[in-house]
Scaffold this active site. Sequence first.
Site, PDB file in Angstrom:
ATOM      1  N   GLU A 151      -4.062  -6.949  13.603  1.00 50.59           N
ATOM      2  CA  GLU A 151      -3.635  -6.749  12.221  1.00 50.59           C
ATOM      3  C   GLU A 151      -2.153  -6.361  12.161  1.00 50.59           C
ATOM      4  OE1 GLU A 151      -4.947  -4.017   8.338  1.00 50.59           O
ATOM      5  OE2 GLU A 151      -5.718  -3.546  10.328  1.00 50.59           O
ATOM      6  N   ASP A 158       0.792  -1.228   0.000  1.00 54.95           N
ATOM      7  CA  ASP A 158       0.000   0.000   0.000  1.00 54.95           C
ATOM      8  C   ASP A 158       0.831   1.287   0.000  1.00 54.95           C
ATOM      9  OD1 ASP A 158      -1.825  -2.010   0.233  1.00 54.95           O
ATOM     10  OD2 ASP A 158      -3.004  -1.109   1.805  1.00 54.95           O
TER      11      ASP A 158
END
Length: 591
Positions: A561, A327
């Site tokens: 996460e 990303d």
Amino acid sequence: HTAVSGGAQPQVTHLGVKVGTFHNITETVQQYLAYDVMQMNWGRKAEAWPPTLPSLRTRETNLAVFQLDFPALPFSVDVVFSRSTDAARHRALQAALSGAALSRAVAERVEAFDARFAATFPMPDGESTQALAKYALSNMLGGIGYFHGRSRVSGVAAGAVSSWEPYFEAALFSAVPSRSFFPRGFLWDEGFHQLLVQRWDPTLSRACLASWLDLLNADGWIPREQILGNEALARVPEEFVVQRTTNANPPTLLLALKAMADRSGEGGDEAAASFLRRAFPRLELWYSWYLRTQKGPEPGSFRWRGRDATAASGRELNPKTLTSGLDDYPRASHPSSRERHVDLLCWMRLGAATLASIARRVGLRAEAAKYAKLEKRMGGEERLNALHLHARTGEYRDWGEHVDSLSLQWFHDPETGQRTLLRAGRGGDLRGPKPKLGSVPHYGYVSLFPLMMQLLSPQSDSLGRQIELLQDPGGIWTPFGLASLSKRSSLYDQRNTEHDRPYWRGPIWINMNYLALAALSHYASVDGPHAQAAREAHDALRANVLGNVQREFERTGFIWEQYNEKHGQGQGSHPFTGWSGLVALVASGQY
């Protein structure tokens, strides 16, 4: 049918209605409960709390909801489902599937699971680590689901999409990163998921991998994010829904397939060999798509498509490379066709080696020779170094048009009266300084790929330098695991836009730490001058990663996460038992 113990019988109300889709069931039920509240407010019903369902059923019903309200605590309830209309059959089922009988059956299954788990994942670090690993595996398996629908696709590589076409109707059987936040399939994630699943149940893992390979189109492309059906569409921001047929995603399925081939060769697993033989034509088609569409400007180089060049003059500090899976990890500041991405080159080298390994395993001699030759033609470590090694620092870096002296700055828009955060150079120059073509000076996960993909010779001086670099506390080494970006980077812990917090610009990700640990374990086990350094780095990193995830699991009850590189606390979505579940393999020392 309900079996209640330990308390009074509940009040049972119900609702039977026909719904068009099942992604908005919560809203449907809430509407009926809200109507019950309005009835009380209007004086048409005696005030009572909580509100209840109306106990009605429409003529056509495909959704049945039951509400059980218990007058007091404690209580225990088992719900038994049956299609039978025979009363005696009901009673027999209820006796067998509730109360003490159910408790005994569950205890037997728990005991069997524990025994199988201990045999599959031996834990050298004690009972507390075993509980963490069981949680990781159980939630990974519990997240496997079946999805059906049609992706939305476009041939526009980057920027806004004005139109899209439906992909072919498809079904997917897949694990998911997070049941609560990312309840759908991701190509980038799934290869990591299957590294764990195949250790527990190889047959189940092969079913998932086969389902993903069924998504290939005639060109060899797989949509990277599987947004199938109305429920998935309702959870995804519009900008991420359309999948670009020009764009790739890390082919992580190769990791699981290579591991399958290696283990089937060791143990003579014919079921795995049969699967790999049947899957091979699709793997060839998939890999050839990458070679054809993601070529870089120099022989042997590769470039991720999908970076938005127009974002460089707007709100993004460093235009994202979503296709890489990383990303907002810093790349060249000015996207162009002259870029070379070291991580993609490493994925392509892994692909050639994996296809050669699989072909050898299943007796495809011509194909094995073909991909061994391709791997050799890619140039080995010497060519990798020529394309990506920065001579002065010994770091592996991307290559492209880059300038480092940029930042997000506030500007006033006289037309709207609003303040806007835009990328600019020193003194508020929106054009910024002219970029120069060269190596991109950011050290982090991307720099580790030649090590993580085990592409460096055990005798290589560069291998020793990589082991040294990753242990630098001023870089990415932390007491909690390897951070995604060096503290010395100009973009370390920097937002990419006003609303985009740092994602791959500092936080610790378990999948990358797993790959680093696997590589260090490999280099520690082969002869070479760096074996001892690799062993020491592995042991220290494993202790840091496992210790921090364990502490956070005990503190919060979740696997996360990502983990903060400054204090180790879990952050992002949770529970995140997708690739963070790889701690089960780390705990058992299985790579």
